[in-house]
Write an enzyme that holds these catalytic residues in place. Structure first.
Site, short mmCIF file in Angstrom:
data_model
loop_
_atom_site.label_atom_id
_atom_site.label_comp_id
_atom_site.label_asym_id
_atom_site.label_seq_id
_atom_site.Cartn_x
_atom_site.Cartn_y
_atom_site.Cartn_z
N ARG A 1 -70.85 -48.56 33.52
CA ARG A 1 -69.42 -48.73 33.84
C ARG A 1 -69.22 -49.69 35.02
O ARG A 1 -68.37 -49.45 35.88
CB ARG A 1 -68.78 -47.39 34.17
CG ARG A 1 -68.73 -46.40 33.04
CD ARG A 1 -67.57 -46.76 32.09
NE ARG A 1 -67.49 -45.75 31.04
CZ ARG A 1 -66.56 -44.80 31.01
NH1 ARG A 1 -65.65 -44.75 31.93
NH2 ARG A 1 -66.53 -43.95 30.03
N ARG B 1 -61.87 -49.90 36.48
CA ARG B 1 -60.70 -49.78 37.35
C ARG B 1 -60.99 -49.79 38.84
O ARG B 1 -60.07 -49.93 39.63
CB ARG B 1 -59.91 -48.53 36.97
CG ARG B 1 -59.12 -48.76 35.68
CD ARG B 1 -58.38 -47.51 35.28
NE ARG B 1 -59.31 -46.49 34.82
CZ ARG B 1 -58.94 -45.31 34.36
NH1 ARG B 1 -57.66 -44.98 34.32
NH2 ARG B 1 -59.84 -44.44 33.95
N ARG C 1 -56.21 -56.22 33.09
CA ARG C 1 -55.61 -55.11 32.32
C ARG C 1 -54.09 -55.24 32.30
O ARG C 1 -53.47 -55.12 31.25
CB ARG C 1 -55.98 -53.77 32.94
CG ARG C 1 -56.98 -52.90 32.20
CD ARG C 1 -56.60 -52.54 30.80
NE ARG C 1 -55.43 -51.67 30.70
CZ ARG C 1 -55.44 -50.37 30.86
NH1 ARG C 1 -56.57 -49.75 31.14
NH2 ARG C 1 -54.35 -49.68 30.73
N ASP D 1 -65.97 -49.84 24.11
CA ASP D 1 -66.01 -48.38 24.28
C ASP D 1 -66.72 -47.75 23.10
O ASP D 1 -66.61 -48.24 21.97
CB ASP D 1 -64.60 -47.81 24.41
CG ASP D 1 -64.66 -46.43 25.06
OD1 ASP D 1 -64.65 -46.36 26.30
OD2 ASP D 1 -64.77 -45.43 24.34
N TYR E 1 -66.20 -36.01 20.27
CA TYR E 1 -64.83 -36.51 20.46
C TYR E 1 -64.02 -36.39 19.18
O TYR E 1 -62.83 -36.09 19.21
CB TYR E 1 -64.86 -37.97 20.92
CG TYR E 1 -65.24 -38.15 22.38
CD1 TYR E 1 -64.30 -37.94 23.38
CD2 TYR E 1 -66.52 -38.50 22.75
CE1 TYR E 1 -64.63 -38.08 24.73
CE2 TYR E 1 -66.87 -38.65 24.09
CZ TYR E 1 -65.92 -38.44 25.07
OH TYR E 1 -66.25 -38.58 26.39
#
Ligand code: 1CP
Length: 352
Positions: A26, A30, A39, A76, A153
């Site tokens: 990662r 952000r 973004r 992702d 998920y």
């Protein structure tokens, strides 16, 4: 120089290196102001994942800012179930949400396995674009989620704490649970192979929820499906290193190393020196191990963690520095800088 001479690929293919290759799970995201700017210009997280130019830009941002030794394609793991026809949203402050999770065996029949690589063409365009933009000394990593982690998920619909639906499927209907894993494995494998065809230099399989399984179930419901994918990569692309990361998988390092993978990635719960001992007879490199939350600590504390890591690996095993999980979005950028510079400094100063 060709990319196979790069520090990262030398370590990933089993060579003990004088300097340590560094990248971070990662590493884009952000916590970086420049990421947030892209973004807000591009739109939603999914808009970004399907925009080859913008995803190239955010892939390269951390590599340039911290002079990292590898890039990971900005994407992702959940794009695979999305491409199988499951509606996906990334909701602010909630995370990923599948509004219509898999509820029963007949839902599995609606999953589209054949259109996955067609749907994910923008990812492959992004990979080609990154390869043009990145220096040859910086290899590009492609990735997928493990079939088990993706199935979590797809069954739960979103992040959860007790995995009730996963456990109910596994114990209530193991046959259709396995059928789901098979379908997801086919889709994930096709996406991984297409990333290699588009030009990634190494691949990583994230088994982020491995740790919720018993040993028996990890060896029955997760690792065999990963192994199948690793085998296909090795048959078709024997030179492409494969990294396996099982969060919470410290008990199973030997099992993981017995697959044909090249690199075993460690979370922060594993004692690195013991892992080096346990995997001595296997020809695998190690990666990772620093607790990502240590980056919220003092530089003294971070430093002693890094000293411990360098002491455990230097000269003993091929090693790639990384965290034991992804960079948290509130991580101070200064800590990332400190870690990257300090680990390189320590590694070059320690005598073998
Ligand atoms: O708005 C945003 O920016 C969304 C935050 C975000 C980001 C930056 C998500 C949503 N995904 C990503 C990118 C991402 N995901 C990468 C990019 C490349 C890089 O590392 O720089 C990678 C490799 C992933 C992989 C991923 N996604 C994993 C496996 C690794 C891990 O962290 O365990 C998992 C579990 C996901 C699911 C996911 N996607 C996003 C979030 C917030 C999550 C986790 C949700 C949860 O905790 O259950």
């Amino acid at each position: 120089m060709s990319s196979s001479d790069s520090l990262f690929l030398r370590a990933a293919t089993g060579n003990i290196t004088d300097q340590v290759p560094v990248w971070l799970m990662r590493q884009a995201g952000r916590y970086l102001q420049e990421y947030n700017q892209v973004r807000s210009r591009v739109g939603t997280f999914l808009d970004l994942c399907f925009n080859p130019d913008a995803l190239t830009e955010v892939t390269i941002q951390p590599v340039e800012r911290f002079s990292l030794d590898a890039a990971i394609i900005f994407s992702d793991i959940l794009l695979v179930p999305y491409a199988m026809n499951m509606h996906l949203d990334f909701v602010d402050k909630v995370g990923p949400v599948f509004s219509e999770p898999i509820l029963c065996g007949s839902d599995i029949g609606n999953l589209d396995v054949d259109s996955v690589t067609g749907f994910l063409q923008p990812v492959y365009d992004g990979i080609r674009c990154c390869k043009r933009e990145l220096a040859v000394s910086v290899p590009l990593i492609g990735f997928i989620g493990s079939p088990f982690t993706l199935a979590c998920y797809m069954l739960e619909g979103s992040s959860c704490s007790d995995f009730m639906r996963v456990k109910k499927a596994r114990y209530g209907n193991p046959e259709w649970f396995k059928f789901l894993l098979e379908r997801v494995a086919i889709a994930a494998e096709s996406h991984l192979l297409a990333q290699i065809d588009a030009g990634v230099d190494a691949v990583m399989i994230f088994d982020s929820w491995a740790g919720i399984l018993s040993t028996h179930d990890y060896l029955s419901f997760s690792l065999p499906f990963i192994n199948r994918i690793v085998k296909s990569v090795k048959v078709l692309h024997p030179m492409v290193p494969v990294i396996i990361f099982a969060k919470g998988g410290g008990l199973w390092l030997e099992n993981i190393a017995s697959s044909q993978c090249d690199v075993v990635a460690l979370d922060w719960t594993v004692d690195l020196a013991s892992a080096v001992e346990r995997l001595r007879g296997f020809s695998c490199a190690l990666q990772g191990n620093l607790d990502p939350m240590s980056l919220f600590g003092t530089t003294d504390e971070i430093n002693s963690e890094l000293v411990r890591i360098v002491n455990a690996v230097k000269g003993k095993v091929p090693y790639i520095f990384n965290l034991g999980h992804g960079v948290h979005r509130l991580t101070p950028v200064g800590s990332v800088n400190f870690v990257v510079e300090r680990v390189r400094d320590l590694f070059s100063r320690f005598a073998i």
